[in-house]
Design an enzyme around this catalytic site. Sequence first.
Site, PDB file in Angstrom:
ATOM      1  N   GLN A  37     -15.004  75.197 -61.567  1.00 14.19           N
ATOM      2  CA  GLN A  37     -15.835  75.706 -60.473  1.00 14.19           C
ATOM      3  C   GLN A  37     -15.231  77.001 -59.928  1.00 14.19           C
ATOM      4  O   GLN A  37     -15.846  77.686 -59.131  1.00 14.19           O
ATOM      5  CB  GLN A  37     -15.924  74.661 -59.352  1.00 14.19           C
ATOM      6  CG  GLN A  37     -16.548  73.338 -59.781  1.00 14.19           C
ATOM      7  CD  GLN A  37     -16.368  72.268 -58.719  1.00 14.19           C
ATOM      8  OE1 GLN A  37     -17.048  72.287 -57.693  1.00 14.19           O
ATOM      9  NE2 GLN A  37     -15.419  71.376 -58.935  1.00 14.19           N
ATOM     10  N   THR A  55     -10.670  69.192 -56.539  1.00 13.74           N
ATOM     11  CA  THR A  55     -12.012  69.482 -56.032  1.00 13.74           C
ATOM     12  C   THR A  55     -12.386  68.493 -54.931  1.00 13.74           C
ATOM     13  O   THR A  55     -12.040  67.317 -55.006  1.00 13.74           O
ATOM     14  CB  THR A  55     -13.084  69.468 -57.142  1.00 13.74           C
ATOM     15  OG1 THR A  55     -14.337  69.860 -56.581  1.00 13.74           O
ATOM     16  CG2 THR A  55     -13.203  68.109 -57.802  1.00 13.74           C
ATOM     17  N   CYS A  66     -31.598  96.074 -63.529  1.00 13.53           N
ATOM     18  CA  CYS A  66     -31.803  95.913 -64.979  1.00 13.53           C
ATOM     19  C   CYS A  66     -31.138  94.652 -65.531  1.00 13.53           C
ATOM     20  O   CYS A  66     -31.298  94.339 -66.718  1.00 13.53           O
ATOM     21  CB  CYS A  66     -31.292  97.156 -65.717  1.00 13.53           C
ATOM     22  SG  CYS A  66     -29.497  97.300 -65.735  1.00 13.53           S
ATOM     23  N   HIS A  98     -19.502  78.124 -62.255  1.00 13.41           N
ATOM     24  CA  HIS A  98     -20.032  78.932 -61.141  1.00 13.41           C
ATOM     25  C   HIS A  98     -19.803  80.428 -61.359  1.00 13.41           C
ATOM     26  O   HIS A  98     -19.801  81.221 -60.408  1.00 13.41           O
ATOM     27  CB  HIS A  98     -19.414  78.472 -59.810  1.00 13.41           C
ATOM     28  CG  HIS A  98     -19.868  77.111 -59.407  1.00 13.41           C
ATOM     29  ND1 HIS A  98     -19.153  76.298 -58.553  1.00 13.41           N
ATOM     30  CD2 HIS A  98     -20.958  76.382 -59.756  1.00 13.41           C
ATOM     31  CE1 HIS A  98     -19.795  75.145 -58.393  1.00 13.41           C
ATOM     32  NE2 HIS A  98     -20.893  75.171 -59.093  1.00 13.41           N
TER      33      HIS A  98
HETATM   34  C1  BV8 Z   1     -28.240  74.369 -57.298  1.00 14.71           C
HETATM   35  C2  BV8 Z   1     -19.332  80.440 -56.674  1.00 14.71           C
HETATM   36  C3  BV8 Z   1     -30.509  74.150 -58.106  1.00 14.71           C
HETATM   37  C4  BV8 Z   1     -19.425  81.460 -55.603  1.00 14.71           C
HETATM   38  C5  BV8 Z   1     -19.885  78.257 -55.679  1.00 14.71           C
HETATM   39  C6  BV8 Z   1     -27.411  67.699 -53.855  1.00 14.71           C
HETATM   40  C7  BV8 Z   1     -26.834  67.198 -52.758  1.00 14.71           C
HETATM   41  C8  BV8 Z   1     -26.406  68.085 -51.779  1.00 14.71           C
HETATM   42  C9  BV8 Z   1     -26.541  69.463 -51.912  1.00 14.71           C
HETATM   43  C10 BV8 Z   1     -27.130  69.952 -53.000  1.00 14.71           C
HETATM   44  C11 BV8 Z   1     -27.549  69.094 -53.968  1.00 14.71           C
HETATM   45  N1  BV8 Z   1     -28.073  69.876 -54.953  1.00 14.71           N
HETATM   46  C12 BV8 Z   1     -27.980  71.171 -54.641  1.00 14.71           C
HETATM   47  C13 BV8 Z   1     -27.416  71.257 -53.447  1.00 14.71           C
HETATM   48  C14 BV8 Z   1     -27.148  72.476 -52.779  1.00 14.71           C
HETATM   49  C15 BV8 Z   1     -25.800  73.079 -53.141  1.00 14.71           C
HETATM   50  C16 BV8 Z   1     -24.669  72.192 -52.719  1.00 14.71           C
HETATM   51  O1  BV8 Z   1     -24.094  71.446 -53.489  1.00 14.71           O
HETATM   52  N2  BV8 Z   1     -24.312  72.332 -51.437  1.00 14.71           N
HETATM   53  C17 BV8 Z   1     -23.148  71.576 -50.915  1.00 14.71           C
HETATM   54  C18 BV8 Z   1     -22.368  72.492 -49.963  1.00 14.71           C
HETATM   55  C19 BV8 Z   1     -23.590  70.336 -50.241  1.00 14.71           C
HETATM   56  N3  BV8 Z   1     -25.686  73.352 -54.574  1.00 14.71           N
HETATM   57  C20 BV8 Z   1     -26.195  74.528 -55.037  1.00 14.71           C
HETATM   58  O2  BV8 Z   1     -26.794  75.332 -54.342  1.00 14.71           O
HETATM   59  C21 BV8 Z   1     -26.004  74.779 -56.515  1.00 14.71           C
HETATM   60  N4  BV8 Z   1     -27.221  75.229 -57.134  1.00 14.71           N
HETATM   61  O3  BV8 Z   1     -28.207  73.230 -56.911  1.00 14.71           O
HETATM   62  O4  BV8 Z   1     -29.324  74.945 -57.963  1.00 14.71           O
HETATM   63  C22 BV8 Z   1     -31.215  74.386 -56.868  1.00 14.71           C
HETATM   64  C23 BV8 Z   1     -31.657  75.680 -56.658  1.00 14.71           C
HETATM   65  C24 BV8 Z   1     -32.433  75.880 -55.519  1.00 14.71           C
HETATM   66  C25 BV8 Z   1     -32.632  74.857 -54.549  1.00 14.71           C
HETATM   67  C26 BV8 Z   1     -32.134  73.563 -54.793  1.00 14.71           C
HETATM   68  C27 BV8 Z   1     -31.433  73.316 -55.984  1.00 14.71           C
HETATM   69  C28 BV8 Z   1     -25.016  75.958 -56.742  1.00 14.71           C
HETATM   70  C29 BV8 Z   1     -23.714  75.687 -56.106  1.00 14.71           C
HETATM   71  C30 BV8 Z   1     -22.704  76.770 -56.548  1.00 14.71           C
HETATM   72  C31 BV8 Z   1     -22.252  77.594 -55.365  1.00 14.71           C
HETATM   73  N5  BV8 Z   1     -21.192  78.520 -55.784  1.00 14.71           N
HETATM   74  N6  BV8 Z   1     -18.927  79.144 -56.107  1.00 14.71           N
HETATM   75  C32 BV8 Z   1     -18.077  81.841 -55.021  1.00 14.71           C
HETATM   76  O5  BV8 Z   1     -17.049  81.253 -55.423  1.00 14.71           O
HETATM   77  O6  BV8 Z   1     -18.087  82.748 -54.186  1.00 14.71           O
HETATM   78  S1  BV8 Z   1     -19.402  76.747 -55.033  1.00 14.71           S
HETATM   79  C33 BV8 Z   1     -17.729  76.976 -54.586  1.00 14.71           C
HETATM   80  O7  BV8 Z   1     -17.484  76.048 -53.560  1.00 14.71           O
HETATM   81  C34 BV8 Z   1     -16.720  76.678 -55.655  1.00 14.71           C
HETATM   82  O8  BV8 Z   1     -17.119  77.139 -56.915  1.00 14.71           O
HETATM   83  C35 BV8 Z   1     -16.631  75.163 -55.588  1.00 14.71           C
HETATM   84  O9  BV8 Z   1     -17.669  74.572 -56.332  1.00 14.71           O
HETATM   85  C36 BV8 Z   1     -16.902  74.895 -54.116  1.00 14.71           C
HETATM   86  C37 BV8 Z   1     -15.608  74.664 -53.404  1.00 14.71           C
HETATM   87  O10 BV8 Z   1     -15.317  73.323 -53.641  1.00 14.71           O
HETATM   88  P1  BV8 Z   1     -13.879  72.926 -54.253  1.00 14.71           P
HETATM   89  O11 BV8 Z   1     -13.582  73.746 -55.462  1.00 14.71           O
HETATM   90  O12 BV8 Z   1     -13.927  71.467 -54.382  1.00 14.71           O
HETATM   91  O13 BV8 Z   1     -12.856  73.427 -53.131  1.00 14.71           O
HETATM   92  P2  BV8 Z   1     -12.700  72.940 -51.617  1.00 14.71           P
HETATM   93  O14 BV8 Z   1     -12.007  74.055 -50.930  1.00 14.71           O
HETATM   94  O15 BV8 Z   1     -13.966  72.426 -51.077  1.00 14.71           O
HETATM   95  O16 BV8 Z   1     -11.712  71.686 -51.733  1.00 14.71           O
HETATM   96  C38 BV8 Z   1     -10.438  71.874 -52.275  1.00 14.71           C
HETATM   97  C39 BV8 Z   1      -9.995  70.508 -52.789  1.00 14.71           C
HETATM   98  O17 BV8 Z   1      -8.714  70.662 -53.394  1.00 14.71           O
HETATM   99  C40 BV8 Z   1      -9.855  69.467 -51.677  1.00 14.71           C
HETATM  100  O18 BV8 Z   1     -10.285  68.206 -52.150  1.00 14.71           O
HETATM  101  C41 BV8 Z   1      -8.331  69.460 -51.415  1.00 14.71           C
HETATM  102  O19 BV8 Z   1      -7.893  68.197 -50.965  1.00 14.71           O
HETATM  103  C42 BV8 Z   1      -7.809  69.739 -52.821  1.00 14.71           C
HETATM  104  N7  BV8 Z   1      -6.480  70.387 -52.874  1.00 14.71           N
HETATM  105  C43 BV8 Z   1      -5.990  71.358 -52.044  1.00 14.71           C
HETATM  106  N8  BV8 Z   1      -4.749  71.740 -52.474  1.00 14.71           N
HETATM  107  C44 BV8 Z   1      -4.473  70.996 -53.603  1.00 14.71           C
HETATM  108  C45 BV8 Z   1      -5.579  70.139 -53.858  1.00 14.71           C
HETATM  109  N9  BV8 Z   1      -5.626  69.293 -54.899  1.00 14.71           N
HETATM  110  C46 BV8 Z   1      -4.528  69.271 -55.730  1.00 14.71           C
HETATM  111  N10 BV8 Z   1      -3.432  70.073 -55.549  1.00 14.71           N
HETATM  112  C47 BV8 Z   1      -3.366  70.934 -54.499  1.00 14.71           C
HETATM  113  N11 BV8 Z   1      -2.269  71.700 -54.359  1.00 14.71           N
HETATM  114 ZN    ZN Z   2     -28.801  98.405 -63.922  1.00 11.24          ZN
END
Ligand code: BV8
Ligand code: ZN
Length: 247
Positions: free
Chosen positions: A103, A190, A132, A121
Site C-alpha cells: 500500500q 497496516t 493526455c 496504491h
Molecule cells: C475504492 C495512496 C472504488 C495515496 C492511499 C469499504 C469500507 C469502508 C470504506 C471504503 C470501502 N470501500 C471503499 C472505501 C473508501 C476508501 C476507504 O477504504 N476509506 C477508509 C479510510 C475507510 N477506499 C477507497 O477510496 C479506495 N478506492 O474503493 O475505489 C470506489 C470508487 C469510488 C467510490 C467507492 C468505491 C482507494 C483507497 C486508496 C487510497 N490511497 N494511498 C497516498 O499515499 O498519498 S491509502 C493510504 O492510506 C496508504 O496507501 C494505506 O493504504 C493507508 C494507510 O494505512 P496503513 O498503511 O495501514 O498505515 P496507517 O498509518 O493507517 O497505520 C500504520 C500501521 O502500522 C498501524 O497499524 C500501526 O500500528 C503499525 N505500525 C506502526 N509502526 C510500526 C507498525 N507496525 C510494525 N512495525 C512498526 N515499526
Molecule cells: Zn500531457
Amino acid sequence: MSEPDGSRLVAERIASGAKIAALSGAGLSAASGIPTFRGAQDSLWARYRPEDLATPQAFAEDPELVWRWYDWRRGLIAAAKPNAAHRSLAEVEDRNPITVITQNVDGYHQRAGSSRVLEYHGSIWKLRCLECGRETIDERVPIPILPSCAACGGLLRPGVVWFGEIIDPRVMESSEREAADCEVLLVIGTAGVVYPAAGLVAVARDSGALVAEFNIEPSGVSRWVDVFIPGSAADTLPRIVRAGAGR
Ligand code: BV8
Ligand code: ZN
C-alpha cells in the site's frame, strides 16, 4: 496460538520453501523514519487528514497545496532508506517464491531489492498528465510545484490512487490471485482500515493460507490472522524470515 509457537510455525513454513505473499503498509516504512498515515502528528501537515489531501477533489480545489504535501513526502522518502524489514523480504526471494503487495507509495521494496512488487496504491515517483494521460517517472526533489507535462503542457498529478479512485484493475487482479495462491501471507504494518487492500487478508485466509501479522498493536485485520507477532517489523520480520535460513 501463542507467539513463540506461532513464530516457530511461520519460520518453519518459510524454511520449507512455502509460496509467500506479503501485504505491507506504512508501519513497515516507519522504522525508516517515514511517518505513517496515522502518525504524522509532529509535522506541519498534522492539521490535515490524509484522507482529505489524497483525493481528486482536494487536487481540483487546491493542486498547489496537494503538491506541497507530496513534495514534502517525496523529500522525506528520498532522504531516508529501506530498513531491515524491507531487506529481509528481498533476501527471502532466494529461497521462496514471494510477491509483495504494498500500500506504500515510497518505492522502498524495490530499492531494497524486491523484484516482484505490486504497488496497490501506485507510486509517489510516478506522475500522470491530467490532459493526455502520459505517465512518467520523476524523482526530482524538490519538484516544481504544479509540474507540467513535457508532451502537452498539461498539469501533472502524482501517480498514486486517491480515495474514491479505483485500484488499477491489472494490479488488483494480480494481487487477488497472489493472495488466493499463497501458502503464507505476511501482513506487515497496516492498520487494515483502507479497502479494498485490507480485504486481501480474508482472501488469503479463505484460501487456506497461514496468515501472520507483524504489528506494534492489533489492527483492523487481526481477526483474520492465525499468528500475531507483536513488535516493530524491522526487528520481528528479519528474525522470523532468517530463522528459516538457519541464521
Ligand atoms: C475504492 C495512496 C472504488 C495515496 C492511499 C469499504 C469500507 C469502508 C470504506 C471504503 C470501502 N470501500 C471503499 C472505501 C473508501 C476508501 C476507504 O477504504 N476509506 C477508509 C479510510 C475507510 N477506499 C477507497 O477510496 C479506495 N478506492 O474503493 O475505489 C470506489 C470508487 C469510488 C467510490 C467507492 C468505491 C482507494 C483507497 C486508496 C487510497 N490511497 N494511498 C497516498 O499515499 O498519498 S491509502 C493510504 O492510506 C496508504 O496507501 C494505506 O493504504 C493507508 C494507510 O494505512 P496503513 O498503511 O495501514 O498505515 P496507517 O498509518 O493507517 O497505520 C500504520 C500501521 O502500522 C498501524 O497499524 C500501526 O500500528 C503499525 N505500525 C506502526 N509502526 C510500526 C507498525 N507496525 C510494525 N512495525 C512498526 N515499526
Ligand atoms: Zn500531457
